[in-house]
Design an enzyme around this catalytic site. Structure first.
Site, short mmCIF file in Angstrom:
data_model
loop_
_atom_site.label_atom_id
_atom_site.label_comp_id
_atom_site.label_asym_id
_atom_site.label_seq_id
_atom_site.Cartn_x
_atom_site.Cartn_y
_atom_site.Cartn_z
CG ASN A 136 -0.42 0.01 2.56
OD1 ASN A 136 0.68 -0.62 2.60
ND2 ASN A 136 -1.21 0.06 3.62
N GLY A 212 2.42 -5.66 7.36
CA GLY A 212 1.50 -6.38 6.72
C GLY A 212 0.25 -6.67 7.39
CB SER A 213 -2.31 -9.08 7.01
OG SER A 213 -1.55 -10.21 6.60
N GLY A 217 1.59 -11.39 10.05
CA GLY A 217 2.40 -10.99 11.19
C GLY A 217 2.16 -11.93 12.24
CD GLU A 234 4.85 -0.19 12.95
OE1 GLU A 234 3.56 -0.23 13.08
OE2 GLU A 234 5.83 -0.09 13.89
CB CYS A 268 -2.12 0.10 8.36
SG CYS A 268 -0.90 1.36 8.38
CD GLU A 438 8.26 0.54 10.77
OE1 GLU A 438 6.97 0.78 10.05
OE2 GLU A 438 9.13 -0.17 10.36
P1 NAD Z 1 0.46 -9.18 3.75
O1 NAD Z 1 0.50 -9.44 5.06
O2 NAD Z 1 -0.34 -10.11 2.70
O3 NAD Z 1 1.67 -9.13 2.98
C1 NAD Z 1 2.94 -8.43 3.44
C2 NAD Z 1 4.39 -8.62 3.02
O4 NAD Z 1 4.63 -10.09 3.80
C3 NAD Z 1 4.38 -8.96 1.62
O5 NAD Z 1 5.70 -8.63 1.19
C4 NAD Z 1 4.22 -10.51 1.44
O6 NAD Z 1 4.90 -10.94 0.32
C5 NAD Z 1 4.83 -10.93 2.66
N1 NAD Z 1 4.40 -12.24 3.32
C6 NAD Z 1 3.35 -12.66 2.96
N2 NAD Z 1 3.13 -13.96 3.51
C7 NAD Z 1 4.34 -14.15 4.08
C8 NAD Z 1 4.85 -15.31 4.79
N3 NAD Z 1 4.29 -16.35 5.17
N4 NAD Z 1 6.19 -15.10 5.41
C9 NAD Z 1 6.96 -13.97 5.28
N5 NAD Z 1 6.56 -13.01 4.64
C10 NAD Z 1 5.10 -13.08 3.87
O7 NAD Z 1 0.01 -7.84 3.58
P2 NAD Z 1 -0.34 -6.73 2.45
O8 NAD Z 1 -1.62 -7.19 1.89
O9 NAD Z 1 0.91 -6.66 1.51
O10 NAD Z 1 -0.80 -5.36 3.16
C11 NAD Z 1 -1.81 -4.82 3.72
C12 NAD Z 1 -1.85 -5.22 5.39
O11 NAD Z 1 -0.71 -4.33 5.68
C13 NAD Z 1 -3.13 -4.50 5.95
O12 NAD Z 1 -3.51 -5.53 6.85
C14 NAD Z 1 -2.39 -3.27 6.59
O13 NAD Z 1 -3.20 -2.90 7.66
C15 NAD Z 1 -0.98 -3.62 6.65
N6 NAD Z 1 -0.30 -2.52 7.11
C16 NAD Z 1 0.10 -2.10 8.43
C17 NAD Z 1 1.05 -0.87 8.36
C18 NAD Z 1 1.28 -0.38 9.82
O14 NAD Z 1 2.56 0.35 9.70
N7 NAD Z 1 0.80 -0.94 10.94
C19 NAD Z 1 1.25 -0.15 7.17
C20 NAD Z 1 0.66 -0.68 6.13
C21 NAD Z 1 0.09 -1.86 5.99
#
Ligand code: NAD
Length: 458
Positions: A136, A212-213, A217, A234, A268, A438
């Protein structure tokens, strides 16, 4: 990066549904090679004079500053975000490297009064750090990790999201062009389940910083715990935008749409639960309707655009599923016809905080308006979520603003404002929104180990 035998990754432009780029899709072998390069580079990188490390960060900032327009265009096309937003985000990336260029010479330790000698503490780099980022805000979120990690003397393997690898690869190129020693910053574009998991499990990776999600996480936290690996997370959010009747309603209503629909809701920090004091609900909804219908949704490359398409067809159908619940649609903005993964910004009202749309992170342009009657009720609803990332409070009563801000279980709050991110201030979540912080000086704690040394003097 990569070999010709690897499977290839097609990167799609969400506003046109056409292929923007095609690149090799890395696997475990490439991840391991990148970790090995980072490990080899670590000794020299940690040993250079702090002032020289600072200079490298400044040079990288300057190289990125020369490429703002080019990087912004790439990010706008790849994510589908408005070009003006993308330019602002690349500016934030430049600021982030400049900010952390001040850190290498300020990584201070303590001298601690003890009996029998002198006691000192040092901040030591961790080694190779694995950075995993989402789609994002691809470049800003990468920079929030890369800059403090480098400043503290670590070397890096960065894994961008499959949907948006392009600016991370440009960051690696800019680093080399700016003179950063080879091996210090390595980018590996490959699937999360393969490259991401390999980084998490690799014995030579000292720490994982993940954005990420919450679901991914959680998995990363569990895998990393097997090696007691350092982890910062995060994660998702379901933030409340709390609007009291005494607030400047016009200001609150004009800020509310972009607080949810900015980046097409894929933020997020999206204030996707708008809590409005019942006595002001009708007036607020009138003002909000005007602001939502005036929102300019369309071509991300047009300067005036405020909201672009969603990142993918899959994301759009996931978001649409939240519109099938019981809550009535109160306001619907506009969106272009296809091609492109468009979805009109939509406000549901009234919504119960127990509805699915109020409990789950939608990650799309859908806002839920939840009425409340008292300050206590507003706090209770704001906190009735597994998340705790950000939020806003709108009121003319300063004491109430601070009282509510202190009571809300979230890491990043704003009063009479919907902003969340500043380079110099800590950013991160309470509860299932994450672990660690961060930005600001605090981020450096998460890229260093604290070492204590006692020197006997008698
Ligand atoms: P995602 O969790 O699907 O992926 C994030 C990253 O993790 C990607 O690079 C993905 O390839 C990698 N990934 C996926 N599965 C993995 C695994 N099993 N092991 C290691 N790495 C893996 O998230 P997304 O769909 O890319 O992003 C959206 C999510 O990110 C939303 O939930 C959003 O709230 C969150 N987000 C949080 C913040 C924050 O700062 N809190 C900021 C931006 C986005």
């Amino acid at each position: 990066m990569g070999t010709s035998t690897e499977p290839s990754l097609k990167v799609i432009e969400p506003a046109t549904e056409t292929v923007l780029a095609e690149l090799p899709h890395a696997g475990v072998e490439e991840a391991d090679a990148a970790v090995a390069r980072a490990k080899r580079a670590f000794g020299a990188w940690r040993a250079i004079a702090p002032g020289d490390r600072a200079m490298h960060l400044r040079r990288l900032a300057a190289t990125l500053a020369e490429r703002v327009d080019e990087l912004a265009l790439l990010e706008a096309r790849n994510v589908g975000k408005p070009i003006g937003d993308a330019r602002g985000e690349v500016g934030l990336v430049v600021d982030t490297f400049n900010y952390y260029a001040g850190a290498p010479e300020r990584l201070l330790g303590d001298t601690i009064p003890v009996a029998g000698g002198v006691d000192m503490s040092f901040r030591e780099p961790l080694g190779v750090v694995g950075l995993i980022v989402p789609w994002n805000f691809p470049l800003p979120i990468a920079s929030w990790k890369v800059a403090p990690a480098l400043a503290a003397g670590n070397t890096i393997v960065l894994k961008p999201a499959d949907l948006t690898p392009l600016t991370a690869l440009e960051l690696e190129r800019a680093a080399l062009d700016s003179g950063l020693p080879e091996g210090v910053l390595n980018v590996v574009a490959g699937p999360g389940s393969v490259v991401g998991e390999r980084l998490v499990q690799h014995p030579d990776v000292a720490k994982i910083a993940f954005t990420g999600s919450t679901a991914v996480g959680r998995r990363i936290g569990a895998l990393a715990s097997e090696q007691i690996k350092r982890v910062t997370l995060e994660l998702g959010g379901k933030s409340a935008n709390v609007i009291f009747a005494d607030a400047d309603l016009a200001a609150a209503a004009s800020a509310a749409p972009l607080a949810v629909f900015g980046n097409a809701g894929q933020d997020c920090c999206a204030r996707s639960r708008i809590l409005v004091e019942s006595s002001a609900l009708d007036r607020f909804m009138e003002l909000l309707e005007r602001a939502v219908t005036e929102l300019r949704v369309g071509d991300p490359l047009a300067e005036r655009t405020q909201m672009g398409p969603l990142i993918s067809a899959e994301q759009r159908s996931k978001v649409r599923s939240y519109l099938d619940g019981d809550a009535p649609v109160a306001i619907r903005g506009s969106a272009p016809e296809g091609p492109g993964y468009w979805l009109a910004p939509t406000v549901l009202c009234p919504v119960s905080n127990q509805d699915r749309v109020a409990r789950e992170e939608v990650f799309g342009p859908v806002a839920a308006v939840i009425p409340f009657d008292t300050e206590e009720e507003a706090i209770r609803i704001a906190n009735d979520t597994i998340y705790g990332l950000s939020g806003s409070i709108w009121t003319a009563n300063g004491a109430r603003a601070l009282r509510v801000a202190r009571a809300i279980e979230a890491g990043t709050l704003s009063i009479n404002s919907n902003t969340s991110v500043r380079v110099a201030t800590p950013f991160g979540g309470f509860k299932q929104s994450g672990v660690g912080r961060e930005l600001g000086p605090h981020a450096l704690d998460y890229y260093t180990e604290l070492k204590n040394v006692f020197l006997a003097t008698n």
